[in-house]
Design a protein around this motif. Structure first.
Motif, PDB file in Angstrom:
ATOM      1  N   LEU A  55     -45.352  50.057 -25.887  1.00  9.62           N
ATOM      2  CA  LEU A  55     -45.609  51.408 -25.403  1.00  9.62           C
ATOM      3  C   LEU A  55     -47.050  51.872 -25.622  1.00  9.62           C
ATOM      4  O   LEU A  55     -47.681  52.408 -24.708  1.00  9.62           O
ATOM      5  CB  LEU A  55     -44.635  52.385 -26.062  1.00  9.62           C
ATOM      6  N   ALA A  56     -47.589  51.655 -26.806  1.00  6.07           N
ATOM      7  CA  ALA A  56     -48.959  52.097 -27.102  1.00  6.07           C
ATOM      8  C   ALA A  56     -49.964  51.380 -26.199  1.00  6.07           C
ATOM      9  O   ALA A  56     -50.887  52.004 -25.651  1.00  6.07           O
ATOM     10  CB  ALA A  56     -49.302  51.866 -28.559  1.00  6.07           C
ATOM     11  N   GLN A  57     -49.786  50.082 -26.030  1.00  6.10           N
ATOM     12  CA  GLN A  57     -50.688  49.326 -25.165  1.00  6.10           C
ATOM     13  C   GLN A  57     -50.560  49.772 -23.715  1.00  6.10           C
ATOM     14  O   GLN A  57     -51.547  49.889 -22.992  1.00  6.10           O
ATOM     15  CB  GLN A  57     -50.425  47.823 -25.283  1.00  6.10           C
ATOM     16  N   PHE A  58     -49.341  50.044 -23.278  1.00  4.06           N
ATOM     17  CA  PHE A  58     -49.124  50.506 -21.910  1.00  4.06           C
ATOM     18  C   PHE A  58     -49.817  51.850 -21.675  1.00  4.06           C
ATOM     19  O   PHE A  58     -50.492  52.035 -20.663  1.00  4.06           O
ATOM     20  CB  PHE A  58     -47.618  50.623 -21.623  1.00  4.06           C
ATOM     21  N   TYR A  59     -49.681  52.762 -22.619  1.00  3.04           N
ATOM     22  CA  TYR A  59     -50.330  54.073 -22.479  1.00  3.04           C
ATOM     23  C   TYR A  59     -51.848  53.920 -22.417  1.00  3.04           C
ATOM     24  O   TYR A  59     -52.525  54.557 -21.603  1.00  3.04           O
ATOM     25  CB  TYR A  59     -49.922  54.996 -23.634  1.00  3.04           C
ATOM     26  N   THR A  60     -52.383  53.053 -23.260  1.00  4.61           N
ATOM     27  CA  THR A  60     -53.823  52.781 -23.237  1.00  4.61           C
ATOM     28  C   THR A  60     -54.237  52.185 -21.899  1.00  4.61           C
ATOM     29  O   THR A  60     -55.244  52.589 -21.306  1.00  4.61           O
ATOM     30  CB  THR A  60     -54.204  51.816 -24.381  1.00  4.61           C
ATOM     31  N   ASP A  61     -53.452  51.243 -21.392  1.00  3.38           N
ATOM     32  CA  ASP A  61     -53.759  50.613 -20.109  1.00  3.38           C
ATOM     33  C   ASP A  61     -53.764  51.629 -18.969  1.00  3.38           C
ATOM     34  O   ASP A  61     -54.605  51.559 -18.074  1.00  3.38           O
ATOM     35  CB  ASP A  61     -52.767  49.487 -19.806  1.00  3.38           C
ATOM     36  N   LEU A  62     -52.822  52.571 -19.000  1.00  4.40           N
ATOM     37  CA  LEU A  62     -52.800  53.616 -17.965  1.00  4.40           C
ATOM     38  C   LEU A  62     -54.090  54.430 -17.988  1.00  4.40           C
ATOM     39  O   LEU A  62     -54.644  54.772 -16.943  1.00  4.40           O
ATOM     40  CB  LEU A  62     -51.616  54.565 -18.166  1.00  4.40           C
ATOM     41  N   ASN A  63     -54.543  54.752 -19.196  1.00 10.60           N
ATOM     42  CA  ASN A  63     -55.760  55.550 -19.327  1.00 10.60           C
ATOM     43  C   ASN A  63     -57.010  54.789 -18.916  1.00 10.60           C
ATOM     44  O   ASN A  63     -57.941  55.370 -18.370  1.00 10.60           O
ATOM     45  CB  ASN A  63     -55.916  56.045 -20.773  1.00 10.60           C
ATOM     46  N   VAL A  64     -57.030  53.499 -19.193  1.00  8.43           N
ATOM     47  CA  VAL A  64     -58.216  52.686 -18.923  1.00  8.43           C
ATOM     48  C   VAL A  64     -58.273  52.235 -17.457  1.00  8.43           C
ATOM     49  O   VAL A  64     -59.341  52.172 -16.857  1.00  8.43           O
ATOM     50  CB  VAL A  64     -58.253  51.475 -19.879  1.00  8.43           C
ATOM     51  N   ASP A  65     -57.128  51.943 -16.899  1.00 11.10           N
ATOM     52  CA  ASP A  65     -57.066  51.470 -15.513  1.00 11.10           C
ATOM     53  C   ASP A  65     -57.500  52.601 -14.580  1.00 11.10           C
ATOM     54  O   ASP A  65     -56.975  53.695 -14.622  1.00 11.10           O
ATOM     55  CB  ASP A  65     -55.627  51.042 -15.190  1.00 11.10           C
ATOM     56  N   GLY A  66     -58.442  52.328 -13.738  1.00 10.54           N
ATOM     57  CA  GLY A  66     -58.993  53.352 -12.861  1.00 10.54           C
ATOM     58  C   GLY A  66     -58.082  53.791 -11.732  1.00 10.54           C
ATOM     59  O   GLY A  66     -58.402  54.736 -11.011  1.00 10.54           O
ATOM     60  N   SER A  67     -56.943  53.161 -11.555  1.00 12.87           N
ATOM     61  CA  SER A  67     -56.088  53.531 -10.424  1.00 12.87           C
ATOM     62  C   SER A  67     -55.049  54.589 -10.786  1.00 12.87           C
ATOM     63  O   SER A  67     -54.330  55.067  -9.921  1.00 12.87           O
ATOM     64  CB  SER A  67     -55.404  52.292  -9.847  1.00 12.87           C
ATOM     65  N   PHE A  68     -54.986  54.996 -12.053  1.00 13.54           N
ATOM     66  CA  PHE A  68     -54.043  56.025 -12.477  1.00 13.54           C
ATOM     67  C   PHE A  68     -54.792  57.282 -12.885  1.00 13.54           C
ATOM     68  O   PHE A  68     -55.942  57.223 -13.311  1.00 13.54           O
ATOM     69  CB  PHE A  68     -53.205  55.541 -13.674  1.00 13.54           C
ATOM     70  N   ILE A  69     -54.113  58.412 -12.773  1.00 18.96           N
ATOM     71  CA  ILE A  69     -54.714  59.673 -13.197  1.00 18.96           C
ATOM     72  C   ILE A  69     -53.666  60.494 -13.928  1.00 18.96           C
ATOM     73  O   ILE A  69     -52.513  60.583 -13.505  1.00 18.96           O
ATOM     74  CB  ILE A  69     -55.301  60.447 -11.994  1.00 18.96           C
ATOM     75  N   SER A  70     -54.073  61.046 -15.060  1.00 19.04           N
ATOM     76  CA  SER A  70     -53.207  61.937 -15.827  1.00 19.04           C
ATOM     77  C   SER A  70     -53.404  63.344 -15.286  1.00 19.04           C
ATOM     78  O   SER A  70     -54.531  63.821 -15.159  1.00 19.04           O
ATOM     79  CB  SER A  70     -53.571  61.890 -17.310  1.00 19.04           C
ATOM     80  N   LEU A  71     -52.297  64.011 -14.982  1.00 18.61           N
ATOM     81  CA  LEU A  71     -52.377  65.347 -14.387  1.00 18.61           C
ATOM     82  C   LEU A  71     -51.990  66.432 -15.380  1.00 18.61           C
ATOM     83  O   LEU A  71     -51.713  67.556 -14.999  1.00 18.61           O
ATOM     84  CB  LEU A  71     -51.474  65.408 -13.156  1.00 18.61           C
ATOM     85  N   GLY A  72     -51.991  66.100 -16.649  1.00 20.27           N
ATOM     86  CA  GLY A  72     -51.595  67.052 -17.668  1.00 20.27           C
ATOM     87  C   GLY A  72     -50.086  67.054 -17.831  1.00 20.27           C
ATOM     88  O   GLY A  72     -49.349  66.548 -16.983  1.00 20.27           O
ATOM     89  N   ASP A  73     -49.621  67.626 -18.906  1.00 22.92           N
ATOM     90  CA  ASP A  73     -48.190  67.674 -19.222  1.00 22.92           C
ATOM     91  C   ASP A  73     -47.554  66.289 -19.156  1.00 22.92           C
ATOM     92  O   ASP A  73     -46.373  66.155 -18.819  1.00 22.92           O
ATOM     93  CB  ASP A  73     -47.445  68.628 -18.292  1.00 22.92           C
ATOM     94  N   ASN A  74     -48.345  65.268 -19.426  1.00 20.94           N
ATOM     95  CA  ASN A  74     -47.890  63.876 -19.429  1.00 20.94           C
ATOM     96  C   ASN A  74     -47.332  63.422 -18.085  1.00 20.94           C
ATOM     97  O   ASN A  74     -46.447  62.579 -18.008  1.00 20.94           O
ATOM     98  CB  ASN A  74     -46.896  63.628 -20.558  1.00 20.94           C
ATOM     99  N   LEU A  75     -47.869  64.004 -17.012  1.00 17.11           N
ATOM    100  CA  LEU A  75     -47.524  63.576 -15.659  1.00 17.11           C
ATOM    101  C   LEU A  75     -48.586  62.604 -15.180  1.00 17.11           C
ATOM    102  O   LEU A  75     -49.781  62.817 -15.384  1.00 17.11           O
ATOM    103  CB  LEU A  75     -47.460  64.774 -14.706  1.00 17.11           C
TER     104      LEU A  75
END
Length: 133
Positions: A55-75
């Motif tokens: 889980l921790a690595q996946f969350y980090t990968d989402l943040n680092v990978d340029g194809s995803f965007i966090s929209l707040g409220d963990n969306l």
């Protein structure tokens, strides 16, 4: 859930980020991190412990990978859904900065209106002064 993109792939060889991208692409809408993780777990057939361990690595990968965007409220969504718009304030700042730079005088373009320092005194030496040395 069946992901057309991975119909012939070995699910054990897929990364969570790859699957997350495919899930979001297929759904076409943002997802809460927990829901996205649950969908990945279901698709990959992983145990709760396996997902918790990654889980921790996946969350980090989402943040680092340029194809995803966090929209707040963990969306989370795909960056491609949100086209880049230029920031007018940033453009104004850059324009003001470049105008400030254009005000800087180029020393080669200036006429020398100031009295000479030591150089001016040297030019005032006569030929006789030079012969004495």
């Amino acid at each position: 859930m069946e992901l057309e993109k991975f119909k012939d792939a070995n699910r054990n060889e897929l990364s969570m980020v790859e699957v997350a991208h495919a899930i979001l692409s297929q759904k076409g809408d943002v997802m809460a991190f927990a829901d996205l993780t649950n969908a990945i777990q279901e698709y990959l057939g992983k145990s709760d412990q396996e997902i918790r361990d990654r889980l921790a690595q996946f969350y980090t990968d989402l943040n680092v990978d340029g194809s995803f965007i966090s929209l707040g409220d963990n969306l989370w969504g795909l960056r491609s859904w949100y086209p880049f718009e230029s920031d007018d304030d940033e453009e104004r700042e850059l324009k003001a900065y470049s105008e400030d730079l254009s005000d800087i005088d180029d020393p080669e373009d200036e006429e020398d209106d100031l009295p000479d320092g030591i150089e001016g005194q040297l030019t005032e030496l006569s030929d006789a002064d030079l012969e004495d040395q």
